[in-house]
Scaffold this active site. Structure first.
Site, mmCIF file in Angstrom:
data_model
loop_
_atom_site.group_PDB
_atom_site.id
_atom_site.type_symbol
_atom_site.label_atom_id
_atom_site.label_comp_id
_atom_site.label_asym_id
_atom_site.label_seq_id
_atom_site.Cartn_x
_atom_site.Cartn_y
_atom_site.Cartn_z
ATOM 1 N N ASN A 172 -3.488 5.517 6.416
ATOM 2 C CA ASN A 172 -4.210 6.230 7.478
ATOM 3 C C ASN A 172 -4.959 5.244 8.384
ATOM 4 O O ASN A 172 -4.818 4.026 8.240
ATOM 5 C CB ASN A 172 -5.165 7.277 6.876
ATOM 6 C CG ASN A 172 -6.265 6.625 6.024
ATOM 7 O OD1 ASN A 172 -6.574 5.442 6.155
ATOM 8 N ND2 ASN A 172 -6.844 7.406 5.131
ATOM 9 N N HIS A 228 7.462 14.309 11.121
ATOM 10 C CA HIS A 228 6.475 13.328 10.643
ATOM 11 C C HIS A 228 5.064 13.612 11.165
ATOM 12 O O HIS A 228 4.089 13.155 10.582
ATOM 13 C CB HIS A 228 6.877 11.906 11.048
ATOM 14 C CG HIS A 228 7.945 11.321 10.181
ATOM 15 N ND1 HIS A 228 7.725 10.975 8.882
ATOM 16 C CD2 HIS A 228 9.248 11.044 10.427
ATOM 17 C CE1 HIS A 228 8.842 10.493 8.348
ATOM 18 N NE2 HIS A 228 9.785 10.534 9.264
ATOM 19 N N GLU A 247 11.704 2.453 17.606
ATOM 20 C CA GLU A 247 11.719 2.192 16.170
ATOM 21 C C GLU A 247 13.112 2.515 15.606
ATOM 22 O O GLU A 247 13.706 1.703 14.916
ATOM 23 C CB GLU A 247 10.653 3.077 15.514
ATOM 24 C CG GLU A 247 10.522 2.889 14.020
ATOM 25 C CD GLU A 247 9.600 3.937 13.395
ATOM 26 O OE1 GLU A 247 9.262 4.933 14.077
ATOM 27 O OE2 GLU A 247 9.223 3.753 12.213
ATOM 28 N N HIS A 248 13.615 3.731 15.901
ATOM 29 C CA HIS A 248 14.969 4.130 15.502
ATOM 30 C C HIS A 248 15.782 4.395 16.752
ATOM 31 O O HIS A 248 15.287 5.040 17.678
ATOM 32 C CB HIS A 248 14.954 5.436 14.686
ATOM 33 C CG HIS A 248 14.025 5.428 13.511
ATOM 34 N ND1 HIS A 248 12.753 5.952 13.558
ATOM 35 C CD2 HIS A 248 14.187 4.951 12.254
ATOM 36 C CE1 HIS A 248 12.169 5.816 12.374
ATOM 37 N NE2 HIS A 248 13.010 5.199 11.560
ATOM 38 N N GLN A 273 12.313 13.524 13.302
ATOM 39 C CA GLN A 273 11.157 12.695 13.693
ATOM 40 C C GLN A 273 9.927 13.567 13.861
ATOM 41 O O GLN A 273 8.831 13.225 13.414
ATOM 42 C CB GLN A 273 11.423 11.936 15.008
ATOM 43 C CG GLN A 273 12.424 10.815 14.881
ATOM 44 C CD GLN A 273 12.084 9.830 13.784
ATOM 45 O OE1 GLN A 273 11.000 9.264 13.785
ATOM 46 N NE2 GLN A 273 12.995 9.641 12.840
ATOM 47 N N ASP A 315 16.423 6.265 6.294
ATOM 48 C CA ASP A 315 15.099 6.494 5.704
ATOM 49 C C ASP A 315 15.166 6.408 4.181
ATOM 50 O O ASP A 315 14.230 5.954 3.535
ATOM 51 C CB ASP A 315 14.580 7.895 6.075
ATOM 52 C CG ASP A 315 14.028 7.961 7.476
ATOM 53 O OD1 ASP A 315 13.756 6.888 8.052
ATOM 54 O OD2 ASP A 315 13.873 9.081 8.007
ATOM 55 N N SER A 318 5.872 7.661 14.382
ATOM 56 C CA SER A 318 7.314 7.450 14.267
ATOM 57 C C SER A 318 8.038 7.904 15.538
ATOM 58 O O SER A 318 7.589 8.819 16.211
ATOM 59 C CB SER A 318 7.837 8.230 13.062
ATOM 60 O OG SER A 318 9.112 7.782 12.708
ATOM 61 N N HIS A 346 -1.320 -43.268 16.028
ATOM 62 C CA HIS A 346 0.040 -42.725 15.867
ATOM 63 C C HIS A 346 1.068 -43.849 16.012
ATOM 64 O O HIS A 346 1.958 -44.015 15.179
ATOM 65 C CB HIS A 346 0.318 -41.639 16.904
ATOM 66 C CG HIS A 346 -0.267 -40.304 16.562
ATOM 67 N ND1 HIS A 346 -1.615 -40.075 16.570
ATOM 68 C CD2 HIS A 346 0.318 -39.132 16.204
ATOM 69 C CE1 HIS A 346 -1.833 -38.811 16.234
ATOM 70 N NE2 HIS A 346 -0.675 -38.217 16.004
ATOM 71 N N TYR A 357 0.841 -1.192 0.000
ATOM 72 C CA TYR A 357 0.000 0.000 0.000
ATOM 73 C C TYR A 357 0.882 1.250 0.000
ATOM 74 O O TYR A 357 1.838 1.334 0.766
ATOM 75 C CB TYR A 357 -0.920 0.013 1.225
ATOM 76 C CG TYR A 357 -1.957 1.111 1.136
ATOM 77 C CD1 TYR A 357 -3.174 0.875 0.499
ATOM 78 C CD2 TYR A 357 -1.716 2.377 1.655
ATOM 79 C CE1 TYR A 357 -4.125 1.890 0.380
ATOM 80 C CE2 TYR A 357 -2.653 3.385 1.538
ATOM 81 C CZ TYR A 357 -3.858 3.142 0.899
ATOM 82 O OH TYR A 357 -4.793 4.140 0.780
#
Lengths: 430, 430
Positions: free
Chosen positions: A208, A258, A324-325, A255, A358, A233, A418, A124
């Site tokens: 979104n 964003h 995340e970072h 950051q 990035d 982020s 079995h 997406y």
């Protein structure tokens, strides 16, 4: 109202507590709204897509798909050069993640793992202001390297046509098809398939709240696999006064750029250094006032400088946060990095701002947020590969191991069938 | 009423259609019932666990945890020997799955992947009739090898004490703690943590509908990670008349032994062979009548022998079905296996009944069901490892790449801060 500078103690003064809450998006109201959309697409296919696109995007489509390879593009060669350089680096880094199938002899038998790719993928790509062509590179390249055969791009239509950069990227990356339907209806089209859109069994990429809710709902019902849910982020920076406070401030602001929900947490042991970074943030707000309100909300409300007693506690907090970072800019970066266990992508040393990852260094920028990297990984070749395990048992080994299987299956009440399925092979010949 | 033998054609005669529906369990009514249980455990911790255990299990616990290492066990040495043999094979197979962290130079910069383990794990083990100690081996061993430090076993209490086999397995596997609370309340205890039970960030292992609903709900809300949802057990067998029809029948029945929802699908090109297998199934029902009704329901209602025109179509169907277990017993097993893309665990040749992998060969028996192996893998060391990506960019490379970053960030409207965070490093010195 500068950025909060908080003295922290791992055990007694837990002023950091609120930053560990893990900012999960509440998707329940979005989920309620998308359910009729999913149902419409499931039952009425293409026709529903045309109607929903007219309703939500104000665009009358003649077709819901587009073959990127049938279109002439005329992009600035400099733009092409930049994206090709990024593509090459991302490919090299992800090629190194490929897996070799293997087998070995264990207790007389051949056992192994065969790696195979997932059959189909939709990536997406949001439209409008959130158009991030770099995310197309990040979503498609690892899948291509894994060997995924059917890859389509899902993206909302635009009044004046799709951006050329998206079409060109689909051409050079070998994307099979563009589905020009956005939002929850685009996700539904990919998950259920329609007359003209093949079903995808996996969907990745940011979007979104409606896109996120649709992905989450359809994954929960077992219809598709998805990447880990994406929240706002965030960056965490472990730094000492050997770092340049202006650079640190820039990294925090990139950051904040964003969105106001984004978060930048600086961990340090030096109060004086904390103050310098805070001052650099204030200077930057004056020098670069674009989207000031958004950036200030992010920095003042969702960010902080946490001052711990020692570096070990900074590292401890970073591992709890699992950002995340993570940037490491200290006097001994390797020693700090060796203790890092939970982070999406790590940026080591003064010349590794997050923006390099990035766009161009080669690592993936689709990463787990909201503390997700404690249990999840960034997008990579492994995301699109499965381990098919296999075994070929010898007659000899079967005979040797049968008594053990008999005992174990008796204990589990599964000896009748079995146990027998092994026993018959010790009795008859083929 | 023998097993259905259906002539199939990939394109025109799709009598196989219903077997591709993907037997997903509907957990909605179970989810409704467990929500108050989750809330009770979240808000009232240990006290809620004691009350719920008295209510559901009829047992008054004095403590909700148990240290397996404080208990003397006195197991039959033969049972120990069998489980130790299985443990050794499972360990060898999973040791081979370990990952080495790596780094390489790409476009002048050091990029790499560091593998780290998830921080904590709970393995659920059902009680009563569904006591499968072999699943404890399968859940714990890959996690231990991955390096997971905190592992607890969650299992319902038993009126006459926990089975010794479970306690002994926890001792030899190095499980830190047994939580003696079952059902949704046991899962909630692990996910939220209580006064005496540490929170786990990942939960694996089979359980009833309430356990599955609790795992699914808590994973959906982002609180924990889980293994792929487990449905009824299934086997697919690709065989020709070179195989022993009696053995094939035994293998189908060993899936049927798991429950009436279980499914066994034989794919072949030879109608005569199909009839022989059907006859062997009927003989087996007479010879081994234990749980006859259950086995017959599984075989007559949820299983079938599908006769295709050629082996290629059998393979095509198997890849569509993506079975949990796949057996290949043909004249050219390697050629068939080379075309298999989607399956949980594959059993090649006449001496590899699924029961060998269930217990002792070394492969994992916690596998994706309901066509899940088209996108998911079996449980393995990778389940518990994460890829932390990292990069160290050089000043030189940053300067070379800055013009590209500038162009790309401008195109995405993120040049003000993303672009600047790179630019400042080309201007100032540290």
């Amino acid at each position: 109202m500068p950025i909060p500078i908080l003295r922290c103690d791992k055990n007694t003064n837990q002023t950091f507590e609120r930053f560990l809450a893990g900012a999960k998006e509440d998707l329940s109201s979005a989920t309620e709204k998308i359910l009729p959309i999913l149902e419409a697409v499931r039952t009425r296919g293409d026709q529903a897509l045309l109607e929903l696109t007219e309703k939500f995007d104000g665009i009358k489509l003649s077709s819901v798909t587009l073959d990127p390879h049938s279109i002439q593009t005329n992009l600035d060669p400099k733009i092409k050069e930049a994206f090709l350089r990024a593509k090459a680096n991302i490919e090299t880094f992800h090629e190194a993640q490929k897996r070799e199938s293997w087998s070995k002899t264990i207790d007389g038998n051949r056992l192994g793992v065969k790696y195979t790719a997932i059959p189909s993928l939709s990536v997406y790509a949001p439209g409008g202001k959130a158009l991030y062509p770099s995310s197309v590179l990040m979503g498609v390249i690892p899948a291509k390297i894994a060997g995924v055969k059917n890859i389509q791009l899902i993206t909302p239509p635009q009044k004046d046509g799709l951006p050329e950069i998206l079409i060109w990227l689909c051409q050079i990356l070998g994307v099979n098809r563009i589905v020009t339907v956005g939002g929850a209806q685009g996700i539904a089209a990919a998950a259920y398939g329609t007359e003209s859109i093949p079903k995808s069994e996996f969907i990745v990429g940011p979007g979104n709240a409606y896109v996120a809710a649709a992905k989450s709902y359809l994954a929960g019902s077992g219809l598709i696999g998805i990447d880990s849910p994406a929240g706002p982020s965030e960056v965490c920076i472990i730094a000492d006064s050997s770092a340049n406070p202006k650079w640190i401030a820039c990294d925090m602001l990139s950051q904040a750029e964003h969105g106001e929900d984004s978060s930048a947490i600086l961990l340090t042991t030096e109060e004086e250094f904390a103050k310098q970074v805070s001052e650099e943030l204030e200077k930057a707000f004056v020098e670069r006032p674009k989207r000031l309100e958004m950036k200030q909300k992010s920095i003042y409300k969702n960010s902080a400088i946490l001052v711990f007693d020692n570096l070990e506690d900074c590292i401890w907090f970073s591992n709890e946060l699992a950002p995340e970072h993570l940037e490491i800019q200290t006097r001994n970066n390797e020693s700090v990095f060796s203790k890092i266990e939970h982070a999406g992508s790590v940026f080591i040393g003064p010349y590794s701002p997050v923006a390099m990852g990035d766009y161009i260094s080669g690592t993936n920028h689709i990463l787990p947020t909201a503390r997700g990297s404690r249990i999840y990984s960034s997008l990579g070749v492994d995301t699109f590969l499965k381990r098919v395990t296999f075994q070929e048992v010898t007659k000899e080994s079967l005979e040797t191991l049968y008594p053990f299987v008999k005992l174990m299956s008796e204990l589990e009440g599964l000896d009748e069938e079995h146990g027998t399925s092994v026993k018959v092979r010790t009795e008859d010949s083929i």
